[in-house]
Design a protein around this motif. Structure first.
Motif, PDB file in Angstrom:
ATOM      1  N   GLU A  81     -70.229  -1.632 -21.101  1.00  0.00           N
ATOM      2  CA  GLU A  81     -70.636  -0.682 -22.147  1.00  0.00           C
ATOM      3  C   GLU A  81     -69.511   0.303 -22.443  1.00  0.00           C
ATOM      4  OE1 GLU A  81     -75.406  -0.151 -21.419  1.00  0.00           O
ATOM      5  OE2 GLU A  81     -74.061   0.694 -19.927  1.00  0.00           O
ATOM      6  N   LYS A  82     -68.797   0.689 -21.371  1.00  0.00           N
ATOM      7  CA  LYS A  82     -67.680   1.629 -21.580  1.00  0.00           C
ATOM      8  C   LYS A  82     -66.550   0.958 -22.363  1.00  0.00           C
ATOM      9  CE  LYS A  82     -67.331   3.221 -17.209  1.00  0.00           C
ATOM     10  NZ  LYS A  82     -66.849   4.051 -16.106  1.00  0.00           N
ATOM     11  N   GLU A 139     -64.868   1.033 -29.829  1.00  0.00           N
ATOM     12  CA  GLU A 139     -65.400   1.687 -31.042  1.00  0.00           C
ATOM     13  C   GLU A 139     -64.595   2.945 -31.369  1.00  0.00           C
ATOM     14  OE1 GLU A 139     -69.502   2.250 -30.055  1.00  0.00           O
ATOM     15  OE2 GLU A 139     -70.014   0.167 -30.548  1.00  0.00           O
ATOM     16  N   LEU A 140     -64.302   3.732 -30.333  1.00  0.00           N
ATOM     17  CA  LEU A 140     -63.529   4.963 -30.572  1.00  0.00           C
ATOM     18  C   LEU A 140     -62.152   4.626 -31.140  1.00  0.00           C
ATOM     19  CD1 LEU A 140     -64.249   7.249 -27.456  1.00  0.00           C
ATOM     20  CD2 LEU A 140     -65.128   7.477 -29.776  1.00  0.00           C
ATOM     21  N   LEU A 154     -72.638   4.909 -17.863  1.00  0.00           N
ATOM     22  CA  LEU A 154     -72.597   3.605 -18.543  1.00  0.00           C
ATOM     23  C   LEU A 154     -72.028   2.545 -17.612  1.00  0.00           C
ATOM     24  CD1 LEU A 154     -71.037   4.653 -21.983  1.00  0.00           C
ATOM     25  CD2 LEU A 154     -73.428   4.128 -21.535  1.00  0.00           C
ATOM     26  N   LYS A 208     -60.510  13.177 -28.904  1.00  0.00           N
ATOM     27  CA  LYS A 208     -61.303  12.606 -27.804  1.00  0.00           C
ATOM     28  C   LYS A 208     -60.330  11.969 -26.810  1.00  0.00           C
ATOM     29  CE  LYS A 208     -65.766  11.761 -29.905  1.00  0.00           C
ATOM     30  NZ  LYS A 208     -65.728  12.417 -31.195  1.00  0.00           N
ATOM     31  N   LYS A 248     -67.624   0.964 -25.946  1.00  0.00           N
ATOM     32  CA  LYS A 248     -67.546   2.306 -26.515  1.00  0.00           C
ATOM     33  C   LYS A 248     -66.073   2.710 -26.763  1.00  0.00           C
ATOM     34  CE  LYS A 248     -69.180   6.986 -25.838  1.00  0.00           C
ATOM     35  NZ  LYS A 248     -69.480   8.008 -24.873  1.00  0.00           N
ATOM     36  N   GLU A 261     -64.063  11.703 -22.639  1.00  0.00           N
ATOM     37  CA  GLU A 261     -65.263  11.155 -23.299  1.00  0.00           C
ATOM     38  C   GLU A 261     -65.742   9.930 -22.505  1.00  0.00           C
ATOM     39  OE1 GLU A 261     -66.219  12.568 -26.186  1.00  0.00           O
ATOM     40  OE2 GLU A 261     -67.660  11.128 -26.994  1.00  0.00           O
ATOM     41  N   ILE A 262     -64.769   9.132 -22.066  1.00  0.00           N
ATOM     42  CA  ILE A 262     -65.073   7.955 -21.240  1.00  0.00           C
ATOM     43  C   ILE A 262     -64.073   7.945 -20.085  1.00  0.00           C
ATOM     44  CG2 ILE A 262     -65.330   5.439 -21.207  1.00  0.00           C
ATOM     45  CD1 ILE A 262     -65.302   5.472 -24.251  1.00  0.00           C
TER      46      ILE A 262
END
Ligand code: CNA
Length: 251
Positions: free
Chosen positions: A7-8, A14-15, A3, A217, A11, A233-234
C-alpha cells in the motif's frame, strides 16, 4: 493506521505521479548495497576509523597519516563500486520524467554512473585531489600510486604543499554554489525522496527541513529511524534498492 508495504508503494507512486517537481536527497545508505560502508550503520566506517577533521588534517601530520591509511584501505573498493538497484531506479525515474534532481551527500559518483544527469554533490567527489598551496590538481590514479609507495603524508610534487581530497571534511564549509542550489531546489520542489541518510550531518541535513517547511511532501527510505521521521508522509524502514525498484516497477 499503519499501511502495508504494498500500500505504501502504491501511495508513493501516486505522490510521484501527482507531483510537478520531485527531487531525491540521498546519503551513504543509498550506496551500501554497492559495497560501500556508510558512517553509522553496524559495520560502518565509524566503527573502524576515527573521523579526521579539516583542522586536524591541516595542522596535524599524525592525523594526515591516519586519514591516508583509511583512504588506502578504502579507495579501491570505492572506485570499483558499481551502481545498485537504488541508483538505477533513480536514474530510471529521471529518464521517465518523474525526477528532476538528485541532491547527494555522497562522494562516490554512483548516481552519475547510473545515468542521472542532474546531480548536486554537497560534499564533493572522491575523484578530486588538490595541493592546498599551489592548487595543482592530482588524479585519483596519481594518488593511488603515491599511496602504493607508502607515502602517508601526500605532498605536491611542485611545491611540497599538502595534498587534500576535494571532498568536504568535517569542520570545512560546504561549497557555496552547491549549497545555494540545493536550498533553492528544496524551496521549490513539491516532493522529496529522502533516502539512506541519518540526517545528522549539518548543514546538508537541513535540506529536507527546508523542503518540508516550504510545503513539500517527503518520502523517507531508511533502514534505521531518524530524528526527523515525523516530517515524512510515507516511511519505509527498508532497503533502498528494494523499495526504489518496486516504485519504478509499479509506476
Ligand atoms: P550515515 O549517517 O552513515 O547514515 C546512513 C543511513 O542510511 C542510516 O540511516 C542507515 O540506516 C541508512 N541505510 C544504510 N544502508 C541502507 C540501505 N541499504 N537502504 C536504506 N537505508 C540504508 O550517512 P549520511 O549519508 O546520513 O551522512 C552523511 C555523510 C556520510 C556525508 O558526509 C557523506 O559524504 C558520508 N559518506 C558517504 C559515502 C559515499 O559516498 N558512499 C560513504 C560513507 C560516508
Amino acid at each position: 493506521m499503519e499501511l502495508f508495504y504494498n500500500e505504501k508503494i502504491i501511495k508513493a507512486c501516486e505522490l510521484i505521479k501527482k507531483s510537478n517537481y520531485t527531487v531525491a536527497f540521498t546519503g551513504a545508505g543509498v550506496s551500501t548495497e554497492s559495497g560501500i560502508p556508510d558512517f553509522r550503520s553496524p559495520g560502518g566506517l565509524w566503527q573502524r576509523f576515527r573521523i579526521v577533521t579539516y583542522q586536524e588534517f591541516i595542522f596535524d601530520r599524525q592525523a594526515r597519516h591516519e586519514f591516508w591509511r583509511m583512504k588506502k584501505e578504502l579507495i579501491q573498493e570505492m572506485i570499483n563500486a558499481k551502481p545498485n538497484n537504488a541508483h538505477k531506479a533513480l536514474a530510471e525515474l529521471e529518464k521517465m520524467g518523474f525526477l528532476k534532481h538528485v541532491i547527494t551527500q555522497n562522494i562516490d559518483g554512483l548516481h552519475q554512473m547510473a545515468g542521472n544527469k542532474s546531480v548536486i554533490e554537497l560534499h564533493g567527489n572522491q575523484k578530486g585531489f588538490i595541493c592546498l598551496d599551489c592548487e595543482k590538481s592530482y588524479s585519483i590514479n596519481e594518488v593511488i600510486n603515491m599511496l602504493k609507495e607508502d607515502e602517508l603524508d601526500l605532498r605536491c610534487e611542485i611545491c611540497g604543499g599538502i595534498i587534500k581530497p576535494t571532498v568536504v571534511f568535517f569542520g570545512e564549509p560546504m561549497p557555496e554554489k552547491e549549497l545555494t542550489m540545493a536550498q533553492k531546489i528544496a524551496n521549490e520542489c513539491d516532493l522529496m525522496l529522502v533516502i539512506g541518510t541519518s540526517l545528522q550531518v549539518e548543514p546538508a541535513a537541513s535540506i529536507p527541513r527546508i523542503a518540508y517547511k516550504s510545503g513539500a511532501k517527503l518520502i523517507f527510505i531508511n533502514k534505521a529511524e531518524t530524528d526527523w521521521d515525523w516530517m515524512a508522509e510515507i516511511i519505509f524502514y527498508d532497503s533502498a534498492g528494494k523499495v526504489l525498484k518496486d516504485i519504478v516497477e509499479t509506476i
